[in-house]
Design an enzyme around this catalytic site. Structure first.
Site, PDB file in Angstrom:
ATOM      1  N   HIS A   1      -2.885   5.900   3.792  1.00 38.75           N
ATOM      2  CA  HIS A   1      -4.070   4.881   3.457  1.00 38.75           C
ATOM      3  C   HIS A   1      -3.992   3.481   3.955  1.00 38.75           C
ATOM      4  O   HIS A   1      -4.193   3.121   4.397  1.00 38.75           O
ATOM      5  CB  HIS A   1      -4.329   4.902   2.029  1.00 38.75           C
TER       6      HIS A   1
ATOM      7  N   SER B   1     -11.314  -0.255  -0.900  1.00 35.75           N
ATOM      8  CA  SER B   1     -10.140  -0.195  -0.079  1.00 35.75           C
ATOM      9  C   SER B   1      -9.820  -0.946   0.980  1.00 35.75           C
ATOM     10  O   SER B   1      -8.423  -1.594   1.669  1.00 35.75           O
ATOM     11  CB  SER B   1      -9.295   0.932  -0.542  1.00 35.75           C
TER      12      SER B   1
ATOM     13  N   ASP C   1       0.745  -1.163   0.065  1.00 35.59           N
ATOM     14  CA  ASP C   1      -0.047  -0.532  -0.007  1.00 35.59           C
ATOM     15  C   ASP C   1       1.214   0.921  -0.542  1.00 35.59           C
ATOM     16  O   ASP C   1       1.991   1.595  -0.835  1.00 35.59           O
ATOM     17  CB  ASP C   1      -0.879   0.094   1.441  1.00 35.59           C
TER      18      ASP C   1
END
Length: 545
Positions: free
Chosen positions: A167, A422, A132
């Site tokens: 994220h 996600s 990620d």
């Protein structure tokens, strides 16, 4: 009357001929006037510019080597996420997804059967690679269980252990965060698992065409606070602060772009490509992880054949599964670049998403909302495996120095709830970690089968559709149910039940026929007798008076 009757009889052949002509006309023109059913619609072959739902066979000759380095120099273009001290709201609530999946009951079950929630019988933690934007390893709720896996964005002293975008930390938090029960209600799916962080992409970094290799990517987050890119782009507030909305930040800040189009490869002005994604999968596999979570994907039009980068990624995920690694990927979010697959023929998608496209080797995860329905941003496709909560997300605050949670992110300068496929994917990756802890004898494909077999199947042929795949995951069932394939039992087969009324019971009509025949005969004899008597009376000569 005869003439009128004659005209009627002569008109009937004309009516029949007219009806036959209309039928023939409709039969000839109908296919052009009415839409064909999905099964009858033609599918364009790949060599003619179309695509089938399944990719071509894997070519392991495309398995990439791992450089372990960024593919080019990247420089930070905006500031990293930071805490919002002005609106420091403390969250003490469980996200709805955690309640929906009954994770508290699951954790009680796991603590009674293993040494921990995400610990194998041999005492070793299940290892989950998070490919990620990196993970803020210093967050106290990780308890030191985040390990460096590599960095394809910036060559730093701690590869993968910083998260400028915010994220990856939120993804990893859903998988393995362990929060104090007396302080926080949120917890990860497998709070004793170990996270291997590989930073592979960033929307806060961009290619640096002016820098030389010796200069690197100037303005890095680990360098100056407020210098170079910091002054140019500004800090973007946080990804929710300690649970509240972010601060105003400096002009030009973008914050963690977790909504809109989601995390996609190859976006202009960002770091990360399909090649480095494939390398990251190869790297995680070589490190011997048990599960890989990929909440980043590549979305494109289905026109044309498979690309070179897709072939490398396909070989990488196939290599992972063959080496006993479960690969979980986000199904993708709608955007201008990512159109919804809502065409009539499900086997001819107009949008392709990788790695979910490689469905034989990947558990791809769609998102549902609080109603249990498919989230409006979740991309459909014949490759969708299962679904999990993906809206109103609560996870760890990714800002450096934070010890709280986040429930908001910054998009185009405005704060909004965290959402996306996600964040549905890590729920499934966490479940895969629990299954691997509970059933260490299962290989990767058997783990995938247990998760899909025990999901809450939709009312569709074969218990699967293109919206939620085999259905929303059911962690308790995945950890307790008997799966026929594992026991050597044949799976249940579909049984066609009649949809109409059963036929009438057969009767023996012989007595009725005999009775009616006898009655008819008696009636006939009576009528004959009456006729004879009547005739004799009429023909008898009149008696003289």
């Amino acid at each position: 009357m005869r003439a009128r009757g004659s005209r009627v009889r002569s008109a009937r052949p004309v009516q029949r001929a007219t009806a036959l002509l209309m039928t023939a006309t409709i039969g000839a023109l109908g296919p052009g006037l009415l839409p064909l059913p999905a099964a009858a619609q033609p599918t364009v072959a790949p060599e003619d510019g179309g695509f089938y739902a399944s990719p071509p066979p894997v070519d392991m000759g495309y398995l990439p080597g791992d450089t372990g380095q960024p593919d080019q120099n990247y420089t930070q273009k905006v500031g990293c996420v930071e805490r919002d001290l002005e609106n420091n709201i403390q969250l003490n609530q469980a996200p709805w997804g955690q309640l929906y999946l009954r994770l508290d009951e699951v954790h009680r079950l796991m603590r009674g059967t293993t040494k921990g929630v995400g610990i194998k019988p041999n005492g070793q933690p299940v290892r989950v690679a998070v490919i990620d934007t990196g993970v803020t390893a210093s967050h106290p709720f990780f308890e030191g269980r985040v390990k460096s896996g590599g960095d394809y964005v910036k060559d730093t002293g701690q590869p993968g252990l910083e998260d400028c975008d915010g994220h990856g930390t939120e993804v990893a938090g859903i998988i393995a965060a362990d929060t104090p029960e007396d302080q926080m209600k949120f917890t990860g799916v497998a709070p004793d698992a170990e996270i291997i962080s590989i930073r592979q992409s960033s929307q806060n970094y961009a290619p640096d065409d002016s820098a030389t290799p010796s200069q690197g990517a100037g303005g890095d987050a680990g360098g100056q606070s407020g210098g170079d890119a910091g002054d140019a782009g500004g800090d973007a507030g946080d990804a929710g602060g300690a649970g509240g909305a972010s601060g105003p930040g400096r002009p030009g800040g973008t914050g963690a772009a977790q909504d809109g189009g989601g995390r996609t490869q190859g976006d202009e002005g960002s770091a990360g490509t399909l090649d480095t994604l494939a390398q990251a999968v190869v790297r995680a596999t070589a490190m011997g992880v048990d599960v890989i979570n990929v909440s980043i994907n590549n979305c494109r039009s289905a026109d044309g054949g498979i690309t070179e980068g897709e072939k490398r990624l396909q070989a990488a995920v196939h290599n992972a599964v063959e080496n006993n690694v479960v690969v979980v990927a986000a199904a993708g979010n709608l955007s201008e670049k990512c159109e919804q697959n809502d065409q009539p023929d499900a086997n001819a998608p107009k949008t392709i998403v990788t790695p979910p496209w490689f469905a034989e080797d990947v558990l791809s995860v769609a998102a549902i909302d609080k109603t249990g329905g498919v989230a409006d941003f979740s991309l459909n496709g014949p490759w969708v495996s299962v679904a999990a909560p993906g809206t109103e997300i609560i996870s760890l605050d990714p800002a450096e120095g934070s010890s709280g949670l986040a429930n908001l992110t910054i998009e185009n300068g405005e704060s909004q709830p965290i959402k996306g496929t996600s964040f549905a994917a890590p729920y499934v990756a966490g479940l895969a970690a629990l299954v691997r802890a509970k059933f260490p004898e299962l290989n990767a494909r058997e783990v995938m089968n247990r998760i899909t077999s025990t999901a809450q199947h939709p009312a569709a042929p074969g218990g699967r559709d293109n919206f939620v795949g085999y259905g929303v995951i059911d962690p308790m069932a995945a950890l307790t149910a008997t799966v026929p394939e594992e026991e050597g039992l044949p799976p249940d087969s579909a049984v066609a039940l009649p949809s109409d009324m059963p036929p009438a019971a057969d009767r023996n009509w012989t007595p009725v026929i005999v009775a009616l025949a006898g009655s008819g005969g008696a009636l006939t004899a009576l009528l004959v007798t009456l006729f004879v008597v009547h005739t004799i009376r009429r023909n008898r000569p009149a008696e003289p008076r």
